[in-house]
Enzyme design. Structure first.
Site, PDB file in Angstrom:
ATOM      1  N   SER A   1       0.839  -1.191   0.000  1.00 39.23           N
ATOM      2  CA  SER A   1       0.000   0.000   0.000  1.00 39.23           C
ATOM      3  C   SER A   1       0.881   1.250   0.000  1.00 39.23           C
ATOM      4  O   SER A   1       1.710   1.427  -0.895  1.00 39.23           O
ATOM      5  CB  SER A   1      -0.940  -0.048   1.210  1.00 39.23           C
TER       6      SER A   1
ATOM      7  N   ASP B   1      -8.747  -6.405  -4.717  1.00 38.64           N
ATOM      8  CA  ASP B   1      -8.351  -5.114  -4.158  1.00 38.64           C
ATOM      9  C   ASP B   1      -8.907  -4.016  -5.063  1.00 38.64           C
ATOM     10  O   ASP B   1      -8.359  -3.741  -6.124  1.00 38.64           O
ATOM     11  CB  ASP B   1      -6.827  -5.029  -4.070  1.00 38.64           C
TER      12      ASP B   1
ATOM     13  N   HIS C   1      -8.011  -5.174  -0.212  1.00 36.40           N
ATOM     14  CA  HIS C   1      -6.736  -4.494  -0.040  1.00 36.40           C
ATOM     15  C   HIS C   1      -5.923  -5.073   1.113  1.00 36.40           C
ATOM     16  O   HIS C   1      -4.690  -5.099   1.070  1.00 36.40           O
ATOM     17  CB  HIS C   1      -6.972  -3.003   0.177  1.00 36.40           C
ATOM     18  N   ASP C   2      -6.596  -5.538   2.145  1.00 37.30           N
ATOM     19  CA  ASP C   2      -5.895  -6.100   3.306  1.00 37.30           C
ATOM     20  C   ASP C   2      -5.166  -7.404   3.003  1.00 37.30           C
ATOM     21  O   ASP C   2      -4.475  -7.938   3.883  1.00 37.30           O
ATOM     22  CB  ASP C   2      -6.884  -6.336   4.460  1.00 37.30           C
TER      23      ASP C   2
ATOM     24  N   ARG D   1     -11.645   5.892  10.547  1.00 36.80           N
ATOM     25  CA  ARG D   1     -11.194   4.500  10.445  1.00 36.80           C
ATOM     26  C   ARG D   1     -12.289   3.610   9.875  1.00 36.80           C
ATOM     27  O   ARG D   1     -12.000   2.698   9.091  1.00 36.80           O
ATOM     28  CB  ARG D   1     -10.761   3.987  11.817  1.00 36.80           C
TER      29      ARG D   1
END
Length: 375
Positions: A154, A319, A352-353, A224
């Site tokens: 990232s 992602d 994405h994680d 968040r």
């Protein structure tokens, strides 16, 4: 924590740099501190060092754990350690909390030597280029002339790319994971909504909340939650939560009927309990500003012509925040410059994680690439 295949107990280190550092925004810091950790042994030729660059909420604690807090496991512990893909029996691995961070490096929560007060909103804007320049000071301190590799996911991937451009002779390999050559307008939009959630919190006080003894907790919590939605894939959300009800029935209230609501609230509350709001603002702006092609009229191949490193670029199929198409932009620009580049597009449903997870295919790709680096 089991010590098998772990670097074991680690101790953070701190280094003070007294020479001023000029920042891209035009400001200058009179000096700064960086907190870092190292794993493995530096070989006699000092040629086996790998720098791990962290993403938005990461820091210097990459692997292992602390003797006084065994539950605090490094954020990339599944990747870094003896016998792991980033093998500390071969490499000397360095993790650093970036300038502007909130885990001990000089940042908004540090004392401004000119005023004797906490910087707060007076801390200058930091960019990816500034992070890399500060990391180069750490490399000098460690007497590392060249990195065997610079790796990150990232925002960390952007730093790995920037290392290959700002210090092409000091970067032998750049491993860019789940990243992009610049943010899309959609990504900038998500970041701006998250920032506005913080800035509009009544406890923000123009960024000087520390002077008021408060934290913009609600704003940071919302920021968040917004971010976390973009880190997950739709399929992963459906598999983990679907439309599951917390209480088995509709309660017709705003307290959160669905499990996904409870999950996001939990993640937001946890994050707001330890992360600094000004650091969040600075870091998301660093994401927004990164664009190596900006100075080349948007021509990415021309921007990457400076790079001399070999590259591994990795993306993940689900992602959608940093899609495979963005990684392929980097690959095509490097190939245009006849750079040695390997590319892997990993099928993983975690969004994405994915770059943080222990996926066999993903880890196999990283392992194979690193095994072929000569130190």
């Amino acid at each position: 924590m089991s010590q098998e295949n772990s670097v074991g107990f680690v101790i953070p280190q701190r280094i003070r740099f007294n020479e001023p550092i000029a920042l891209r925004c035009g400001a200058k810091l009179p000096g700064f501190e960086l907190v870092y950790e190292t794993y493995g042994q530096l070989n006699p030729s000092r040629s086996n060092a790998i720098l791990v660059c962290h993403a938005l909420s990461g820091g210097h604690h990459v692997a292992g754990t602390y003797r006084d807090n065994p539950q605090n496991v490094g954020w990339w512990d599944n990747l870094v350690g003896p016998g792991k893909p980033l093998d500390t029996e071969k490499f000397f691995v360095v993790g650093v909390n970036n300038l502007g961070g909130c885990y001990g490096s000089t940042g908004p929560m540090s004392v401004n030597p000119q005023t004797g007060k906490i910087y707060g909103a007076d801390f200058p804007m930091i960019t990816v280029e500034d992070w890399v320049a500060a990391q180069a000071r750490l490399a000098d301190h460690l007497e590392i002339d060249t990195w065997a590799g610079v790796i990150g996911g990232s925002l960390g991937g952007m730093q790995a790319l920037e290392w290959s451009l700002q210090f092409p002779d000091r970067t032998r390999n750049a491993i860019v994971i789940a990243s992009a050559p610049k943010l899309s307008a959609q990504n900038i939009a998500f970041n701006e909504v998250a920032r506005q959630a913080i800035i509009s919190d009544p406890d923000f006080h123009g960024g000087h909340y520390a002077e008021h003894g408060v934290v913009p907790r609600n704003g940071l919590r919302l920021a968040r939650m917004i971010g976390h939605i973009t880190y997950l894939s739709d399929s992963q959300m459906a598999e983990k939560f679907g439309r599951q009800l917390r209480h088995g029935e509709h309660r017709f209230s705003y307290d959160g009927d669905f499990e996904i609501e409870s999950y996001l609230g939990h993640q937001g509350n946890k994050f707001a309990s330890f992360f600094d709001a000004n650091t969040y603002l600075i870091t998301t702006k660093a994401l927004d500003y990164f664009d190596p092609a900006y100075a080349f009229d948007g021509n990415l191949p021309m921007a990457l012509a400076r790079a001399k490193a070999n590259f591994l670029v990795v993306s993940f199929t689900t992602d959608w925040r940093f899609s495979p198409a963005r990684s392929r932009e980097i690959v095509f620009a490097l190939l245009h410059n006849r750079r040695h580049v390997a590319y892997a597009e990993i099928e993983c449903d975690a969004g994405h994680d994915s770059f943080l997870l222990d996926d066999a295919h993903y880890h196999g790709v990283i392992r194979a690439y690193l095994e072929n680096i000569t130190v």
